[in-house]
Design a protein around this motif. Sequence first.
Motif, PDB file in Angstrom:
ATOM      1  N   ILE A 143       0.370  -1.230   0.206  1.00  0.00           N
ATOM      2  CA  ILE A 143      -0.246   0.085  -0.306  1.00  0.00           C
ATOM      3  C   ILE A 143       0.713   1.335  -0.052  1.00  0.00           C
ATOM      4  O   ILE A 143       0.693   2.168  -1.089  1.00  0.00           O
ATOM      5  CB  ILE A 143      -1.031   0.156   1.517  1.00  0.00           C
ATOM      6  N   TYR A 144       1.557   1.131   0.940  1.00  0.00           N
ATOM      7  CA  TYR A 144       2.541   2.370   0.566  1.00  0.00           C
ATOM      8  C   TYR A 144       3.261   3.321  -0.732  1.00  0.00           C
ATOM      9  O   TYR A 144       3.151   4.330  -0.695  1.00  0.00           O
ATOM     10  CB  TYR A 144       4.308   2.222   1.712  1.00  0.00           C
ATOM     11  N   PHE A 145       3.965   1.672  -1.071  1.00  0.00           N
ATOM     12  CA  PHE A 145       4.267   1.914  -3.086  1.00  0.00           C
ATOM     13  C   PHE A 145       3.684   2.168  -3.794  1.00  0.00           C
ATOM     14  O   PHE A 145       3.779   2.765  -4.581  1.00  0.00           O
ATOM     15  CB  PHE A 145       5.194   0.767  -2.933  1.00  0.00           C
ATOM     16  N   GLU A 146       2.589   1.636  -3.788  1.00  0.00           N
ATOM     17  CA  GLU A 146       0.883   2.160  -4.417  1.00  0.00           C
ATOM     18  C   GLU A 146       1.557   3.828  -4.244  1.00  0.00           C
ATOM     19  O   GLU A 146       0.243   4.337  -5.084  1.00  0.00           O
ATOM     20  CB  GLU A 146       0.279   1.213  -4.030  1.00  0.00           C
ATOM     21  N   GLY A 147       1.250   4.513  -3.446  1.00  0.00           N
ATOM     22  CA  GLY A 147       1.361   5.754  -3.116  1.00  0.00           C
ATOM     23  C   GLY A 147       2.291   6.736  -3.386  1.00  0.00           C
ATOM     24  O   GLY A 147       2.114   7.978  -2.899  1.00  0.00           O
ATOM     25  N   LEU A 148       3.050   6.036  -3.694  1.00  0.00           N
ATOM     26  CA  LEU A 148       4.284   7.052  -4.137  1.00  0.00           C
ATOM     27  C   LEU A 148       4.259   6.915  -5.793  1.00  0.00           C
ATOM     28  O   LEU A 148       3.702   5.585  -6.834  1.00  0.00           O
ATOM     29  CB  LEU A 148       5.287   6.371  -4.184  1.00  0.00           C
ATOM     30  N   VAL A 149       5.137   7.473  -6.465  1.00  0.00           N
ATOM     31  CA  VAL A 149       4.935   7.891  -7.896  1.00  0.00           C
ATOM     32  C   VAL A 149       6.175   7.097  -8.090  1.00  0.00           C
ATOM     33  O   VAL A 149       7.225   8.102  -8.369  1.00  0.00           O
ATOM     34  CB  VAL A 149       4.486   9.408  -8.060  1.00  0.00           C
TER      35      VAL A 149
END
Length: 192
Positions: A143-149
């Motif tokens: 979830i954290y990395f999905e929220g980064l560009v």
Amino acid sequence: MKDRAPRKNESAVAPRARAAITPALLVALAIGVLLRVAYLAQIRRLPFVDFPIIDGAEYVRWAHSILSGELLWSDVPIHGPVYPYFLASMLALSGESMPFAIFSQLLLGAASVVLIYRIAGRLFGRTVAVLAALIAATYTTFIYFEGLVLASSLIVFLNLALLDRLVALPKWPRARALVLPGLLLGLSIGTH
């Protein structure tokens, strides 16, 4: 005993292991989507959402170049080109809204939960598939990395889609059955 050629459409994976949509998958998917929406609501006001830094800033610049008509690049990039084109398409669909682009990545993460369920169901049965889907749906690192560009959410999705297609292949596939896995592999390589 020699391997015999399978009958038409016979899969190398046992039919009982194929994963069907179940209420447990829908619950895992709902949990995953809710967590991702809540995460987006929490990070929405952080400056890195609208103004990504480091690699994210490079991807945004590249996406804006694509949107302005510069479809090819003049310098050799350090990143693959697939993610900037994906990002450019999300920005074009949303009027250049970074939260929408991030939301689309979070949806890829939710789709990855379904792919993990399908792969685990084909290989290990329904119980393992449900547990794997629940773990993937609530795995905070995803979830954290999905929220980064960053390209990571697209890479994970493409690799899972590739694995899903490979696991579903019959034991002796025809050449045309390898087209989609080949395309997914090429997109994944181009995303790195």
